[in-house]
Motif scaffolding. Structure first.
Motif, short mmCIF file in Angstrom:
data_model
loop_
_atom_site.label_atom_id
_atom_site.label_comp_id
_atom_site.label_asym_id
_atom_site.label_seq_id
_atom_site.Cartn_x
_atom_site.Cartn_y
_atom_site.Cartn_z
N GLY A 42 -6.08 -10.83 -4.80
CA GLY A 42 -5.96 -10.43 -3.41
C GLY A 42 -6.14 -11.63 -2.49
N PRO A 43 -5.87 -11.45 -1.21
CA PRO A 43 -5.42 -10.20 -0.59
C PRO A 43 -3.90 -10.02 -0.70
CG PRO A 43 -5.77 -11.86 1.10
CD PRO A 43 -6.17 -12.50 -0.20
N PHE A 44 -3.50 -8.75 -0.70
CA PHE A 44 -2.09 -8.39 -0.62
C PHE A 44 -2.00 -6.99 -0.03
CE2 PHE A 44 -3.50 -7.24 -4.93
CZ PHE A 44 -3.16 -5.89 -4.98
N VAL A 45 -0.84 -6.65 0.50
CA VAL A 45 -0.59 -5.32 1.05
C VAL A 45 0.36 -4.60 0.09
CG1 VAL A 45 0.42 -3.97 2.94
CG2 VAL A 45 -0.97 -6.00 3.44
N ASP A 94 -13.78 -4.57 1.13
CA ASP A 94 -13.14 -4.66 -0.19
C ASP A 94 -11.66 -4.30 -0.09
OD1 ASP A 94 -15.45 -5.26 -1.90
OD2 ASP A 94 -16.17 -3.30 -1.23
N ALA A 95 -11.35 -3.42 0.85
CA ALA A 95 -9.97 -3.04 1.12
C ALA A 95 -9.91 -2.49 2.54
CB ALA A 95 -9.46 -2.00 0.13
N PHE A 96 -8.71 -2.52 3.11
CA PHE A 96 -8.53 -2.02 4.47
C PHE A 96 -7.24 -1.21 4.50
CE2 PHE A 96 -7.76 -1.81 8.93
CZ PHE A 96 -9.00 -1.92 9.52
N TYR A 97 -7.38 0.07 4.88
CA TYR A 97 -6.23 0.97 4.91
C TYR A 97 -5.46 0.77 6.21
CZ TYR A 97 -7.44 3.73 0.75
OH TYR A 97 -7.69 4.15 -0.54
N LEU A 98 -4.21 0.30 6.08
CA LEU A 98 -3.32 0.16 7.23
C LEU A 98 -2.61 1.48 7.52
CD1 LEU A 98 -1.77 -3.29 6.28
CD2 LEU A 98 -3.64 -2.86 7.89
N ILE A 141 -8.18 -6.44 -0.89
CA ILE A 141 -8.81 -7.73 -0.61
C ILE A 141 -9.60 -8.24 -1.80
CG2 ILE A 141 -10.40 -8.96 0.91
CD1 ILE A 141 -9.74 -6.83 3.07
N LYS A 142 -10.62 -7.53 -2.21
CA LYS A 142 -11.52 -8.00 -3.26
C LYS A 142 -11.03 -7.56 -4.65
CE LYS A 142 -14.75 -9.50 -0.28
NZ LYS A 142 -15.93 -8.67 0.00
N ASP A 143 -11.14 -8.47 -5.61
CA ASP A 143 -10.67 -8.18 -6.97
C ASP A 143 -11.40 -7.00 -7.60
OD1 ASP A 143 -8.86 -10.23 -6.76
OD2 ASP A 143 -10.00 -11.64 -7.97
N GLU A 144 -12.67 -6.84 -7.27
CA GLU A 144 -13.44 -5.74 -7.86
C GLU A 144 -12.84 -4.39 -7.46
OE1 GLU A 144 -18.02 -3.99 -8.07
OE2 GLU A 144 -17.59 -5.80 -6.90
N TRP A 145 -12.44 -4.26 -6.20
CA TRP A 145 -11.82 -3.00 -5.76
C TRP A 145 -10.42 -2.84 -6.35
CZ3 TRP A 145 -12.57 1.68 -4.45
CH2 TRP A 145 -11.51 2.45 -3.96
N ILE A 146 -9.67 -3.91 -6.44
CA ILE A 146 -8.34 -3.82 -7.04
C ILE A 146 -8.44 -3.27 -8.46
CG2 ILE A 146 -6.26 -5.10 -7.71
CD1 ILE A 146 -7.04 -7.18 -5.53
N GLU A 147 -9.40 -3.78 -9.22
CA GLU A 147 -9.60 -3.31 -10.58
C GLU A 147 -10.07 -1.85 -10.61
OE1 GLU A 147 -10.13 -3.04 -14.79
OE2 GLU A 147 -8.73 -4.02 -13.40
#
Length: 218
Positions: free
Chosen positions: A68-71, A93-97, A137-143
């Motif tokens: 991350g980060p990516f959308v 950790d993440a942001f909802y657009l 954003i954060k790799d922990e949340w992506i996983e």
């Protein structure tokens, strides 16, 4: 922290059988003056929600390796408003657009998104459904999101946004009250993703409400 969304890679899911959505998304993303945007081919499944869950699981596995980060967008979104430079909490950790007025609470999926107001336009969400427009954003949340989608797709054959929403309370997940993107593929989703969270009906479901009762396997 300030983020210029134009400098963040955008990805969108799209089925090969829906070229009209691909064309619309390419036009939309081009208009935002993004430095990078890419199509990810979605997985077709005769049970539509399973194809969605499988697509998210497999896509997030690949995107996690890139970091991350990516959308990540679904291809049924449209733009409500756009300010490319955003100022979001440092611990996000993440942001909802894109938001959804429906949440997941005590075995129910209904108008019960629970959130904490941070300022006039940002909320911290605890159980919000919908995965149509998220800044990871954060790799922990992506996983964590990947694992939740994988569990939905391959263990219980269900909707992937349900287990993702049930993990939000353990992370720092934020959203705009007034979203950037909203869904257009179904009238109910459009209403729940276009209107601000603070203007939508919001229940706290502590007893069984039959119309929203949707239990899942463990």
């Amino acid at each position: 922290m300030k983020i210029d969304l134009r400098k963040i890679p955008f990805y969108y899911l799209n089925l090969e059988s829906q070229p009209e959505r691909r064309e619309r998304m390419e036009k939309l993303l081009s208009s935002l003056e993004l430095e990078e945007y890419y199509r990810i081919e979605a997985i077709h499944n005769e049970w539509g929600h399973l194809g969605c869950s499988q697509s998210f699981a497999e896509s997030l596995a690949v995107l996690k390796e890139r970091g991350g980060p990516f959308v990540f967008l679904e291809d049924d979104v449209d733009l409500k408003r756009w300010e490319p430079i955003i100022d979001i909490p440092d611990d996000a950790d993440a942001f909802y657009l894109g938001i959804h007025g429906w949440g997941r609470m005590n075995g129910h999926s209904g108008p019960c998104t629970q959130y904490e107001k941070i300022d006039n336009d940002i909320v911290k969400v605890k159980n919000m459904l919908g995965l149509h427009a998220i800044l990871y954003i954060k790799d922990e949340w992506i996983e964590m999101a990947r694992r939740a989608c994988e569990y939905a797709a391959y263990d219980i054959q269900s909707y992937c946004d349900i287990p993702v929403s049930e993990c939000q309370r353990f992370y720092n997940i934020y959203a705009f009250d007034n979203p950037y993107f909203y869904q257009t593929s179904a009238p109910g989703n459009q209403a729940a993703t276009y209107q601000t969270l603070s203007e939508q009906n919001n229940l706290e479901i502590m007893n069984t409400v039959q119309q929203y009762w949707l239990p899942q396997k463990i």
